[in-house]
Every structure is written in C-alpha cells, then in structure tokens.
Write a protein that holds these residues in place. Structure first.
Motif, PDB file in Angstrom:
ATOM      1  N   LEU A 191      -0.485  -1.312  -8.843  1.00 42.91           N
ATOM      2  CA  LEU A 191      -1.655  -2.084  -8.422  1.00 42.91           C
ATOM      3  C   LEU A 191      -1.855  -1.985  -6.911  1.00 42.91           C
ATOM      4  O   LEU A 191      -2.977  -1.782  -6.438  1.00 42.91           O
ATOM      5  CB  LEU A 191      -1.495  -3.543  -8.845  1.00 42.91           C
ATOM      6  N   ALA A 192      -0.779  -2.114  -6.155  1.00 43.19           N
ATOM      7  CA  ALA A 192      -0.887  -1.974  -4.703  1.00 43.19           C
ATOM      8  C   ALA A 192      -1.386  -0.587  -4.331  1.00 43.19           C
ATOM      9  O   ALA A 192      -2.233  -0.424  -3.442  1.00 43.19           O
ATOM     10  CB  ALA A 192       0.466  -2.245  -4.045  1.00 43.19           C
ATOM     11  N   GLY A 193      -0.885   0.440  -5.027  1.00 39.52           N
ATOM     12  CA  GLY A 193      -1.340   1.795  -4.753  1.00 39.52           C
ATOM     13  C   GLY A 193      -2.799   2.006  -5.111  1.00 39.52           C
ATOM     14  O   GLY A 193      -3.524   2.714  -4.404  1.00 39.52           O
ATOM     15  N   ALA A 194      -3.252   1.398  -6.205  1.00 39.32           N
ATOM     16  CA  ALA A 194      -4.662   1.511  -6.582  1.00 39.32           C
ATOM     17  C   ALA A 194      -5.557   0.890  -5.514  1.00 39.32           C
ATOM     18  O   ALA A 194      -6.598   1.462  -5.149  1.00 39.32           O
ATOM     19  CB  ALA A 194      -4.900   0.839  -7.934  1.00 39.32           C
ATOM     20  N   ASP A 254       0.822  -1.186   0.000  1.00 40.52           N
ATOM     21  CA  ASP A 254       0.000   0.000   0.000  1.00 40.52           C
ATOM     22  C   ASP A 254       0.864   1.247   0.000  1.00 40.52           C
ATOM     23  O   ASP A 254       1.826   1.356   0.732  1.00 40.52           O
ATOM     24  CB  ASP A 254      -0.898   0.035   1.236  1.00 40.52           C
ATOM     25  N   THR A 255       0.478   2.230  -0.813  1.00 38.15           N
ATOM     26  CA  THR A 255       1.213   3.471  -0.869  1.00 38.15           C
ATOM     27  C   THR A 255       0.265   4.610  -1.130  1.00 38.15           C
ATOM     28  O   THR A 255      -0.728   4.456  -1.821  1.00 38.15           O
ATOM     29  CB  THR A 255       2.247   3.459  -2.021  1.00 38.15           C
ATOM     30  N   ALA A 314      -3.564   5.428 -10.230  1.00 38.13           N
ATOM     31  CA  ALA A 314      -2.512   5.375  -9.224  1.00 38.13           C
ATOM     32  C   ALA A 314      -1.196   5.573  -9.961  1.00 38.13           C
ATOM     33  O   ALA A 314      -0.760   4.704 -10.721  1.00 38.13           O
ATOM     34  CB  ALA A 314      -2.534   4.032  -8.500  1.00 38.13           C
ATOM     35  N   LEU A 315      -0.571   6.730  -9.785  1.00 39.44           N
ATOM     36  CA  LEU A 315       0.646   7.090 -10.510  1.00 39.44           C
ATOM     37  C   LEU A 315       1.873   6.670  -9.713  1.00 39.44           C
ATOM     38  O   LEU A 315       1.968   6.947  -8.514  1.00 39.44           O
ATOM     39  CB  LEU A 315       0.702   8.595 -10.751  1.00 39.44           C
ATOM     40  N   VAL A 316       2.823   6.036 -10.391  1.00 35.56           N
ATOM     41  CA  VAL A 316       4.065   5.604  -9.761  1.00 35.56           C
ATOM     42  C   VAL A 316       5.148   6.629 -10.070  1.00 35.56           C
ATOM     43  O   VAL A 316       5.366   6.977 -11.240  1.00 35.56           O
ATOM     44  CB  VAL A 316       4.484   4.213 -10.266  1.00 35.56           C
TER      45      VAL A 316
END
Length: 206
Positions: free
Chosen positions: A141-144, A4-5, A81-83
């Motif tokens: 994906l984790a951030g989304a 998660d981020t 969700a931008l990396v």
C-alpha cells in the motif's frame, strides 16, 4: 511519506524497516509477478488480478485472464505495486484510474452514494503463501501511494474491510484491512456494506 518505496528502496512498515522492497509491475517485473500467480493457482482460481478490470465468469478462462493481464502491462493500463523479498515477488497492491478498474466490490451501494469519482482506486491485495504476517500488504500500500505520487497524485480511494469486532482470515481481506489504510492517513468516507467502507486521502504529486 512513511513507507514510500520505489525500485529497490527499502520498504518501511510502520516504524520497522524490513528487507522488503516495492517495484512497479512492468515488462521487467512481469516474470516475477507471473511466477507468484502461478505458484498460487492463478490467484483465486485463475483471476490473474483481472477481477477489477472486467467481469469474470461467463466462460473466461485463467489463460485468457493471464493473456489480458500481460497485454495490459504492455499497454500501461494496469498497475500493481509489487513487493519483493530479494528477487522473489511475494505480494502486491493493485491501483489504477476508475476507468481502468470499474468492477469494484459492493458497486451497487457505491454508485448509489457516489458524487465524484476519485483520481485513483486501490482495489486489491495479495500475499503469497508462506509470506503472510510479514507486513507485505502494508508495504504494498505504501508503495502504491508512492507510485501514485510519481504519476501526479490526486484523490485516492480504497475499499477495505474493518475487522474491529470479528476475526477474518487474511485471504478474505483481498480489498485490504482497514488498519493498513488508516495508518497511512486514509479516512472513512461512507460504508458500502456491513463491513466495507470507502476510504479516501489526497496524495501530493512527487
């Protein structure tokens, strides 16, 4: 949630911490998102991450897609969700409610087996040139999922391709690789093409 981020917190890809961070697409991060898209020919020839919002083609131009995407950012009807690697956006994962993202891949077979719409869809991934193989899609994906949790959670669907028995270039896996979804707890629900599946998981509210 592993991975998660949100806004400057370190992203975790599996058990390895990376310098990547994930931020939501909004007015503040729009310039970095736009810079990545522009550096990659508008993404797939000018899509600007609009292909799951509306049907492309029929005279739509890259400029129109860009303007529509920016307007949706202002209205809050598009979510990515931008990396980030430092101040540079290097990739993303798009998600949203079904009414905002109706144009999914393999839609005919999807609709044929549909019983209940999910609360959220995860539709596409993109990693900029020179940044592939670094876990950008996994971080996105984790951030989304983290952003979905912040928005109340619910049932989340993805539509990744499985590559167990074949080699596929990363640029063709724009709906995401199966492994990334399964590592974050998604389960295969039903196939909708020879290699594409509906995968689901429930995300608890934050």
């Amino acid at each position: 949630m592993s991975g998660d981020t949100l806004r400057g917190r370190p992203a975790y890809c599996g058990v390895v911490q990376t310098p990547l961070v994930v931020r939501p697409l909004d007015a503040e991060t729009w310039p970095a998102f736009a810079a990545l898209v522009e550096a990659n020919n508008g993404v797939w020839g000018g899509c600007w991450c609009m292909g799951f919002h509306v049907k492309l083609g029929k005279g739509r131009t890259a400029e129109q897609n860009r303007n529509d995407k920016e307007q949706r950012v202002r209205e809050g009807t598009t979510h990515n969700a931008l990396v980030f690697d430092g101040e540079q956006c290097v990739g993303w994962c798009q998600f949203g409610a079904p009414q905002d993202l109706p144009e999914i891949k393999s839609k005919r077979l999807y609709d044929k087996g549909l019983t209940t719409l999910p609360d959220w869809r995860i539709t596409c991934f993109f990693t900029g040139k020179g940044h592939r193989g670094r876990g950008v899609a996994a971080a996105a994906l984790a951030g989304a999922l983290d952003q979905i949790a912040q928005r109340g959670g619910g049932i989340v669907e993805g539509y990744p391709e499985e590559t167990d028995d074949r080699k596929v270039a990363g640029s063709f896996l724009h709906t995401g690789p199966m492994g990334a979804f399964e590592r974050l707890g998604f389960t295969r629900t039903r196939p909708i093409s020879p290699h594409r599946w509906v995968v689901t998981r429930t995300v608890a509210p934050a």
